[in-house]
Design a protein around this motif. Sequence first.
Motif, PDB file in Angstrom:
ATOM      1  N   GLU A 113     -12.224  -4.064   2.769  1.00  0.00           N
ATOM      2  CA  GLU A 113     -12.104  -3.396   4.065  1.00  0.00           C
ATOM      3  C   GLU A 113     -12.260  -1.897   3.860  1.00  0.00           C
ATOM      4  O   GLU A 113     -11.748  -1.345   2.889  1.00  0.00           O
ATOM      5  CB  GLU A 113     -10.717  -3.668   4.667  1.00  0.00           C
ATOM      6  CG  GLU A 113     -10.502  -5.093   5.112  1.00  0.00           C
ATOM      7  CD  GLU A 113      -9.077  -5.305   5.594  1.00  0.00           C
ATOM      8  OE1 GLU A 113      -8.516  -4.377   6.197  1.00  0.00           O
ATOM      9  OE2 GLU A 113      -8.541  -6.393   5.336  1.00  0.00           O
ATOM     10  N   GLY A 115     -11.192   0.322   6.023  1.00  0.00           N
ATOM     11  CA  GLY A 115     -10.105   1.037   6.687  1.00  0.00           C
ATOM     12  C   GLY A 115     -10.473   1.488   8.085  1.00  0.00           C
ATOM     13  O   GLY A 115      -9.635   1.958   8.831  1.00  0.00           O
ATOM     14  N   SER A 277       4.349  -2.746  -2.024  1.00  0.00           N
ATOM     15  CA  SER A 277       4.303  -4.006  -1.276  1.00  0.00           C
ATOM     16  C   SER A 277       3.029  -4.098  -0.460  1.00  0.00           C
ATOM     17  O   SER A 277       2.644  -5.175  -0.040  1.00  0.00           O
ATOM     18  CB  SER A 277       5.523  -4.122  -0.370  1.00  0.00           C
ATOM     19  OG  SER A 277       5.491  -3.107   0.611  1.00  0.00           O
ATOM     20  N   ASN A 278       2.357  -2.964  -0.218  1.00  0.00           N
ATOM     21  CA  ASN A 278       1.118  -3.038   0.558  1.00  0.00           C
ATOM     22  C   ASN A 278      -0.119  -3.271  -0.303  1.00  0.00           C
ATOM     23  O   ASN A 278      -1.223  -3.284   0.197  1.00  0.00           O
ATOM     24  CB  ASN A 278       0.919  -1.815   1.465  1.00  0.00           C
ATOM     25  CG  ASN A 278       1.361  -0.503   0.862  1.00  0.00           C
ATOM     26  OD1 ASN A 278       2.171  -0.464  -0.058  1.00  0.00           O
ATOM     27  ND2 ASN A 278       0.826   0.579   1.355  1.00  0.00           N
TER      28      ASN A 278
ATOM     29  N   GLN B 101     -10.735   1.919  -8.144  1.00  0.00           N
ATOM     30  CA  GLN B 101     -11.206   1.320  -6.891  1.00  0.00           C
ATOM     31  C   GLN B 101     -10.043   0.752  -6.090  1.00  0.00           C
ATOM     32  O   GLN B 101     -10.059   0.768  -4.867  1.00  0.00           O
ATOM     33  CB  GLN B 101     -12.231   0.207  -7.191  1.00  0.00           C
ATOM     34  CG  GLN B 101     -13.614   0.756  -7.545  1.00  0.00           C
ATOM     35  CD  GLN B 101     -14.589  -0.333  -7.974  1.00  0.00           C
ATOM     36  OE1 GLN B 101     -14.201  -1.461  -8.244  1.00  0.00           O
ATOM     37  NE2 GLN B 101     -15.858   0.022  -8.052  1.00  0.00           N
ATOM     38  N   PHE B 105      -0.965   4.739  -5.410  1.00  0.00           N
ATOM     39  CA  PHE B 105       0.120   4.608  -4.443  1.00  0.00           C
ATOM     40  C   PHE B 105       1.255   5.555  -4.806  1.00  0.00           C
ATOM     41  O   PHE B 105       1.513   5.791  -5.980  1.00  0.00           O
ATOM     42  CB  PHE B 105       0.663   3.172  -4.442  1.00  0.00           C
ATOM     43  CG  PHE B 105      -0.298   2.155  -3.905  1.00  0.00           C
ATOM     44  CD1 PHE B 105      -0.194   1.700  -2.605  1.00  0.00           C
ATOM     45  CD2 PHE B 105      -1.310   1.658  -4.704  1.00  0.00           C
ATOM     46  CE1 PHE B 105      -1.077   0.760  -2.101  1.00  0.00           C
ATOM     47  CE2 PHE B 105      -2.212   0.713  -4.212  1.00  0.00           C
ATOM     48  CZ  PHE B 105      -2.095   0.267  -2.908  1.00  0.00           C
ATOM     49  N   PHE B 158       7.005  -0.148   0.439  1.00  0.00           N
ATOM     50  CA  PHE B 158       5.726   0.249   1.049  1.00  0.00           C
ATOM     51  C   PHE B 158       5.464   1.687   0.619  1.00  0.00           C
ATOM     52  O   PHE B 158       6.346   2.531   0.664  1.00  0.00           O
ATOM     53  CB  PHE B 158       5.810   0.164   2.577  1.00  0.00           C
ATOM     54  CG  PHE B 158       4.520   0.529   3.272  1.00  0.00           C
ATOM     55  CD1 PHE B 158       3.614  -0.452   3.646  1.00  0.00           C
ATOM     56  CD2 PHE B 158       4.204   1.870   3.526  1.00  0.00           C
ATOM     57  CE1 PHE B 158       2.418  -0.106   4.266  1.00  0.00           C
ATOM     58  CE2 PHE B 158       3.010   2.209   4.146  1.00  0.00           C
ATOM     59  CZ  PHE B 158       2.121   1.221   4.513  1.00  0.00           C
ATOM     60  N   LEU B 159       4.231   1.970   0.177  1.00  0.00           N
ATOM     61  CA  LEU B 159       3.917   3.305  -0.331  1.00  0.00           C
ATOM     62  C   LEU B 159       2.652   3.843   0.306  1.00  0.00           C
ATOM     63  O   LEU B 159       1.853   3.085   0.867  1.00  0.00           O
ATOM     64  CB  LEU B 159       3.738   3.239  -1.860  1.00  0.00           C
ATOM     65  CG  LEU B 159       4.959   2.775  -2.668  1.00  0.00           C
ATOM     66  CD1 LEU B 159       4.600   2.586  -4.129  1.00  0.00           C
ATOM     67  CD2 LEU B 159       6.119   3.751  -2.534  1.00  0.00           C
ATOM     68  N   LEU B 160       2.452   5.133   0.213  1.00  0.00           N
ATOM     69  CA  LEU B 160       1.236   5.751   0.744  1.00  0.00           C
ATOM     70  C   LEU B 160       0.093   5.519  -0.244  1.00  0.00           C
ATOM     71  O   LEU B 160       0.240   5.745  -1.445  1.00  0.00           O
ATOM     72  CB  LEU B 160       1.440   7.253   0.940  1.00  0.00           C
ATOM     73  CG  LEU B 160       2.466   7.636   2.009  1.00  0.00           C
ATOM     74  CD1 LEU B 160       2.676   9.145   2.027  1.00  0.00           C
ATOM     75  CD2 LEU B 160       2.028   7.141   3.389  1.00  0.00           C
ATOM     76  N   ALA B 161      -1.041   5.073   0.283  1.00  0.00           N
ATOM     77  CA  ALA B 161      -2.173   4.686  -0.562  1.00  0.00           C
ATOM     78  C   ALA B 161      -3.342   5.638  -0.394  1.00  0.00           C
ATOM     79  O   ALA B 161      -3.514   6.267   0.646  1.00  0.00           O
ATOM     80  CB  ALA B 161      -2.617   3.266  -0.212  1.00  0.00           C
ATOM     81  N   SER B 164      -7.507   3.770   2.633  1.00  0.00           N
ATOM     82  CA  SER B 164      -6.938   3.852   3.979  1.00  0.00           C
ATOM     83  C   SER B 164      -6.547   2.495   4.542  1.00  0.00           C
ATOM     84  O   SER B 164      -5.613   2.406   5.329  1.00  0.00           O
ATOM     85  CB  SER B 164      -7.893   4.582   4.913  1.00  0.00           C
ATOM     86  OG  SER B 164      -9.172   4.039   4.817  1.00  0.00           O
ATOM     87  N   SER B 165      -7.229   1.406   4.121  1.00  0.00           N
ATOM     88  CA  SER B 165      -6.874   0.096   4.688  1.00  0.00           C
ATOM     89  C   SER B 165      -5.440  -0.296   4.326  1.00  0.00           C
ATOM     90  O   SER B 165      -4.804  -1.062   5.045  1.00  0.00           O
ATOM     91  CB  SER B 165      -7.854  -0.976   4.215  1.00  0.00           C
ATOM     92  OG  SER B 165      -7.942  -0.984   2.810  1.00  0.00           O
ATOM     93  N   PHE B 166      -4.921   0.229   3.218  1.00  0.00           N
ATOM     94  CA  PHE B 166      -3.544  -0.088   2.840  1.00  0.00           C
ATOM     95  C   PHE B 166      -2.530   0.751   3.623  1.00  0.00           C
ATOM     96  O   PHE B 166      -1.326   0.535   3.514  1.00  0.00           O
ATOM     97  CB  PHE B 166      -3.317   0.128   1.345  1.00  0.00           C
ATOM     98  CG  PHE B 166      -4.011  -0.881   0.475  1.00  0.00           C
ATOM     99  CD1 PHE B 166      -3.826  -2.239   0.675  1.00  0.00           C
ATOM    100  CD2 PHE B 166      -4.846  -0.475  -0.544  1.00  0.00           C
ATOM    101  CE1 PHE B 166      -4.456  -3.178  -0.130  1.00  0.00           C
ATOM    102  CE2 PHE B 166      -5.487  -1.406  -1.357  1.00  0.00           C
ATOM    103  CZ  PHE B 166      -5.289  -2.755  -1.144  1.00  0.00           C
ATOM    104  N   ASN B 167      -3.016   1.732   4.390  1.00  0.00           N
ATOM    105  CA  ASN B 167      -2.094   2.596   5.141  1.00  0.00           C
ATOM    106  C   ASN B 167      -1.972   2.203   6.610  1.00  0.00           C
ATOM    107  O   ASN B 167      -1.376   2.933   7.393  1.00  0.00           O
ATOM    108  CB  ASN B 167      -2.570   4.056   5.065  1.00  0.00           C
ATOM    109  CG  ASN B 167      -2.373   4.636   3.678  1.00  0.00           C
ATOM    110  OD1 ASN B 167      -1.453   4.258   2.963  1.00  0.00           O
ATOM    111  ND2 ASN B 167      -3.254   5.537   3.292  1.00  0.00           N
TER     112      ASN B 167
END
Lengths: 280, 250
Positions: A113, A115, A277-278, B101, B105, B158-161, B164-167
């Motif tokens: 993805e 994003g 966890s994400n 890639q 985090f 949960f952490l900042l990545a 962007s898809s993880f955010n």
Amino acid sequence: MAYVAEISRTNPTCLLFLIDQSGSMADPVGGTGESQKKKAEAVADATNRLLQSIVLRCAKEEGIRDYFHVGVLGYGVQVASAFGGALAGRDLVPISEIGNSPARLDERTREREDGAGGIVKEKFRFPIWFEPVANGGTPMSQALSRAREIIDGWLRQHPECYPPIVVNITDGESTDGDASGPARNLRQLKSSDGEVLLLNVHMSSTRATPIEYPDSDAALPDQFAKLLYEMSSILTSGMRAAAQQEGINTSDATRGFVFNADMVSMIKFLNIGTRPSNLR
Amino acid sequence: MEINAESFWLQKAGCSAAEYEDAFYPEGVTRSSQQTFRFAVADGATDSSFSGIWARLLVKAFVDGPHEPEEIEQLLADARPRWEQQVGQRQLPWYAEQKAQAGAFSSLLGLMIRETDAGRSEWQAIAVGDSCLVQVRNEKAIVKFPIEHSSHFDSMPFLLATTSSFNSKVRENLAVARGDIQPDDAMYLMTDALACWFMATDERGHAPWLALRDLNTGDQRESFAEMIDRLRTQHELRNDDCTLMRIDIF
């Protein structure tokens, strides 16, 4: 309390994979809607992906940290180290050496993805250490006994390590007698932090629904699956907590056993630090 | 409002200083009077690569740039290309390339302290992940944020990545708190291992700030590194990177 030792470069643990390479592994995998992929191909693929994910868990920008020493024993015509190339013949190898010595790198493509609601294709290099082998009988008892020797040697040098983990990947039909005894002997080895953990991956030609980490043998389709289930260790509380976070329901009777299912998730159960966890 | 701020850090035992992946900014403030101060600490995840770089970019982004809760996406948008630029310039083996890639985090805890029109002072904090703020007043921890009890720390926040898809769920996972500031208050910003020790010590009825407030003063008995080593040896503190920012209000 057991299974709480820190896995670190100063106190590494070991992972040993036992790979069934018998003639019956040339049969196709059962399960639901799979193509006619041979079991030996599925096992080689699973082993390569397992090793890859262990390397990635230990990789940092400066290189690969030796949290684990890893061995792969093949059993078929003989019971022997299944490493090829630069690692041929070796039993336990630091994970950094494994990461830096694949037999070859395949170029593959995956989708991710972006994003912004779209999908991007990205190329990546996939390491190959093992090729499929299917030949001879299934000397599982001998393989478990050899595993016991290797782990015993490791524990003498690392008496305080997180308990070693042995993962046996097989189609389940031992040809050198009941493997329960050798499995029990292996599980009885221990470090100061707990007994050795034996996990089993049953890759069957039986067409049955995949089963992950059961807590009873009631739903298992045949006697081989039930025997492997009996041989498998009960998950530690740390593994259970990690499994729960992966969406797998567990109880205090849940065993480290999967039937026609993926075990790469197992690597995520090994706690070597903060894991977001994400990130799935 | 006058402030003095000092920072302390120590890498995980068994790691080199270059492998320290927490971050803090600024380094400190020497007894200074201003309308607004901002401070941040962050903790790059062990499981991802290049996360120390990401943590350092995030704390700078908060202190020097967008810092309001509703600006979190802008903060990420400012920091992300810098991370990509720093990481993208390197030639990497297959595993490091895949880790890059997958992205990096980090947690982020940002604190803003400001004087209001009425001559009073207030604070506002934002947090993603498990780096914590504790406000101590009159020998009591009156605020613990965003985690309030030592039993609530787990190793999968949960952490900042950087990806962007993880955010996409950052809003749901962004904690915000506000409060007032009075003279003689102290604010402690800590990454998770130290914060967990702090809260556990407080829960047992001991005052963890007694050991922390004397650091770098004439009353100090041991250095931060000596104290952390001792607590790790006594199994009171989990072996992890440790970071503390102590902000004293006058």
